[in-house]
Design a protein around this motif. Sequence first.
Motif, PDB file in Angstrom:
ATOM      1  N   ALA A  90      39.431 -27.041 113.345  1.00  0.00           N
ATOM      2  CA  ALA A  90      40.439 -25.867 113.572  1.00  0.00           C
ATOM      3  C   ALA A  90      39.095 -25.102 113.332  1.00  0.00           C
ATOM      4  O   ALA A  90      39.271 -23.835 114.622  1.00  0.00           O
ATOM      5  CB  ALA A  90      40.973 -25.686 112.151  1.00  0.00           C
ATOM      6  N   GLU A  91      37.730 -25.258 112.554  1.00  0.00           N
ATOM      7  CA  GLU A  91      37.136 -24.078 112.969  1.00  0.00           C
ATOM      8  C   GLU A  91      36.144 -24.059 114.450  1.00  0.00           C
ATOM      9  O   GLU A  91      35.946 -22.802 115.188  1.00  0.00           O
ATOM     10  CB  GLU A  91      36.634 -24.487 112.476  1.00  0.00           C
ATOM     11  CG  GLU A  91      34.784 -22.508 112.172  1.00  0.00           C
ATOM     12  CD  GLU A  91      35.145 -22.341 111.524  1.00  0.00           C
ATOM     13  OE1 GLU A  91      35.105 -21.055 112.113  1.00  0.00           O
ATOM     14  OE2 GLU A  91      36.557 -21.851 111.515  1.00  0.00           O
ATOM     15  N   SER A 276      45.331 -17.812 115.052  1.00  0.00           N
ATOM     16  CA  SER A 276      45.738 -17.798 113.752  1.00  0.00           C
ATOM     17  C   SER A 276      46.267 -18.604 113.490  1.00  0.00           C
ATOM     18  O   SER A 276      46.470 -19.687 112.315  1.00  0.00           O
ATOM     19  CB  SER A 276      45.697 -16.316 113.035  1.00  0.00           C
ATOM     20  OG  SER A 276      46.097 -16.244 111.920  1.00  0.00           O
ATOM     21  N   GLN A 279      45.288 -22.373 112.912  1.00  0.00           N
ATOM     22  CA  GLN A 279      44.531 -22.889 111.971  1.00  0.00           C
ATOM     23  C   GLN A 279      44.982 -23.130 110.307  1.00  0.00           C
ATOM     24  O   GLN A 279      44.589 -24.055 110.412  1.00  0.00           O
ATOM     25  CB  GLN A 279      43.060 -21.738 111.852  1.00  0.00           C
ATOM     26  CG  GLN A 279      42.612 -21.945 113.307  1.00  0.00           C
ATOM     27  CD  GLN A 279      41.237 -21.105 112.645  1.00  0.00           C
ATOM     28  OE1 GLN A 279      41.538 -19.360 112.358  1.00  0.00           O
ATOM     29  NE2 GLN A 279      40.135 -20.933 113.589  1.00  0.00           N
ATOM     30  N   SER A 283      45.243 -26.176 108.115  1.00  0.00           N
ATOM     31  CA  SER A 283      45.078 -26.647 106.935  1.00  0.00           C
ATOM     32  C   SER A 283      46.667 -26.656 106.167  1.00  0.00           C
ATOM     33  O   SER A 283      46.673 -27.584 105.119  1.00  0.00           O
ATOM     34  CB  SER A 283      44.784 -24.860 106.641  1.00  0.00           C
ATOM     35  OG  SER A 283      43.759 -24.549 107.511  1.00  0.00           O
ATOM     36  N   PRO A 499      40.650 -15.459 115.137  1.00  0.00           N
ATOM     37  CA  PRO A 499      40.969 -16.829 113.451  1.00  0.00           C
ATOM     38  C   PRO A 499      41.651 -16.471 112.580  1.00  0.00           C
ATOM     39  O   PRO A 499      41.885 -15.083 112.318  1.00  0.00           O
ATOM     40  CB  PRO A 499      39.433 -17.297 114.280  1.00  0.00           C
ATOM     41  CG  PRO A 499      38.630 -15.585 114.171  1.00  0.00           C
ATOM     42  CD  PRO A 499      39.416 -15.449 115.191  1.00  0.00           C
ATOM     43  N   ARG A 503      40.131 -17.715 106.066  1.00  0.00           N
ATOM     44  CA  ARG A 503      40.412 -19.252 106.588  1.00  0.00           C
ATOM     45  C   ARG A 503      39.540 -20.246 105.298  1.00  0.00           C
ATOM     46  O   ARG A 503      39.323 -21.782 104.354  1.00  0.00           O
ATOM     47  CB  ARG A 503      40.205 -20.041 107.578  1.00  0.00           C
ATOM     48  CG  ARG A 503      38.805 -19.486 108.411  1.00  0.00           C
ATOM     49  CD  ARG A 503      39.083 -19.359 109.777  1.00  0.00           C
ATOM     50  NE  ARG A 503      37.958 -19.051 110.939  1.00  0.00           N
ATOM     51  CZ  ARG A 503      37.475 -18.046 110.832  1.00  0.00           C
ATOM     52  NH1 ARG A 503      37.778 -17.235 110.488  1.00  0.00           N
ATOM     53  NH2 ARG A 503      36.095 -18.199 111.567  1.00  0.00           N
TER      54      ARG A 503
END
Length: 528
Positions: A90-91, A276, A279, A283, A499, A503
């Motif tokens: 995700a990052e 966004s 991500q 999560s 992003p 997070r």
Amino acid sequence: MNLTGFICFLLFLAVVAVISIAKTRKIRLNTTAAYFMGNRTLGFWMVGFSLFLTNLSSNQFVGENEFVYTTDMTVMAWGMSSILAMLIVAEFILPIYLKMGAVTTPDFLEHRFGPGLKKIVSLIFLVSYLVTLIPTILYGSAVALNGIFHIDDALGISYFSAIWLLVVMVGIIGCCYTVLGGFKAITVSDLVQGAGLLVGGIALLWFALRYLGDGSMLSGIQKIAGSKKEHLNSIGGPHDPIPFSTLFTGMFLINLYYWGMEQYIMQQALAAKSLSQGQKGMSLACVGKLISPLLLNVPGLIAVHLYPGLTNTATVFPRLVSDVLPPIMTGFIAAIIFGAAISTFNAGLNSSGTLFIMNLYKPWRKGAADRELVRAGRTFQLTITIIAMCFSPFILFFDGGFYHYIQKISSFFSVPVFTVMIVGFTTKRVSEWAALTGLLFFIVTYTLSQFVFPVPLHYLHVLAILFVITVALILAINKWKPRDTPYTARNLAVVDLQPWRHRYWFFLLLVAGMAGMFLLFSKAGIAG
């Protein structure tokens, strides 16, 4: 056969189908963007539930509970360690795909190396889906459904015949979802089934623990925690089937590949409306992985106490469902298991069509209109389904167990592709020729290490060693013959690349939860 449960099973499937049709009936599927990617309109709820349900197939319900019954909780390591892998994806990896406007993960290889490597990796993906993914989904769901409804006994046919019959049924229903409804219909059904999974999972544990504890849930928990503690340990020793050390070698590499490069998984995140949302969705899927042992592992622990000495251990989970739940709930759980299988099957089928059309057919049929591409994709998906339905029942005769089959065979495709992708992400001058040489070297040497010259090391450690050797080989070739000009990433994004602001705090909580689960199921926790 449990007739009441079977009727409830059919009713729940009908409800999911009706909701999916109602939510997608106005979507036109005459373009590749609509058919394969849902027009990139997924919010984080759909991304998260789709990722979780796509991963959580009937293979895991059957395979992981069987592993816990026969061995211990070390199989939990696959799901828990995937949390860290998802956060890294995700990052660092998802932004790369979205920035270049990727439709398939091999699209990166074309941008970074060239079209030749993209086509080869696309073929590897397609072979992988045909040999491992789709057949195992069909087989696992057939085993689960027969264990719950006893189709073989009800129809007076052999176990193998019942498995074949159910494989055909699952294949036809799943293919209809994909071919007729496209990607958006799949994600809508995932959202409904994900909610059902949460309710059904809690209900199964409630009834199973009360059944084990003779009417008392607390007594059931005390029985699990008080005896046969060897099954409670998730920290594998050097000679266990899954040593804990493999979390830091081959298992970590496979999880990074699976969540960051496997097309049928990443396609859910690539369809997000923004970075966004993607991500956040990943999560949310991590939260699902944190609680998934309640469904994938704890039923196996309960079965250890209820069914000592089972011969066909693949029936552990479906037998528990059939024995402990009232008829209505049995049908509901069966529908959830079936839905999880269909979700993964649909994702695999949709991704197969995407890879074939966008990476192989479209370059060959230059100038083909979207209608032709969608039609060819549907034909290809039907063909893949028929081939898989013919092959999958024979997994029954694989020596070594169902879950072992999935992990061992998939390794032949995963880490070699991962190696090339990582080199592409982290270097600028490595050429297509060097990357292709490394890919072929990895596949050949790993095959030799497993079948011709067996290495006295766990296969996950072998994968990690070959990863290091292959990277060194690629870099050595690069010193001799590098790419003419350094690679420069292009910004072709079609979604917002801002992003998710919060997070890092959420990522930290997820990593802490992952560590806590390992501590709970260890000799320092309830296995002590």
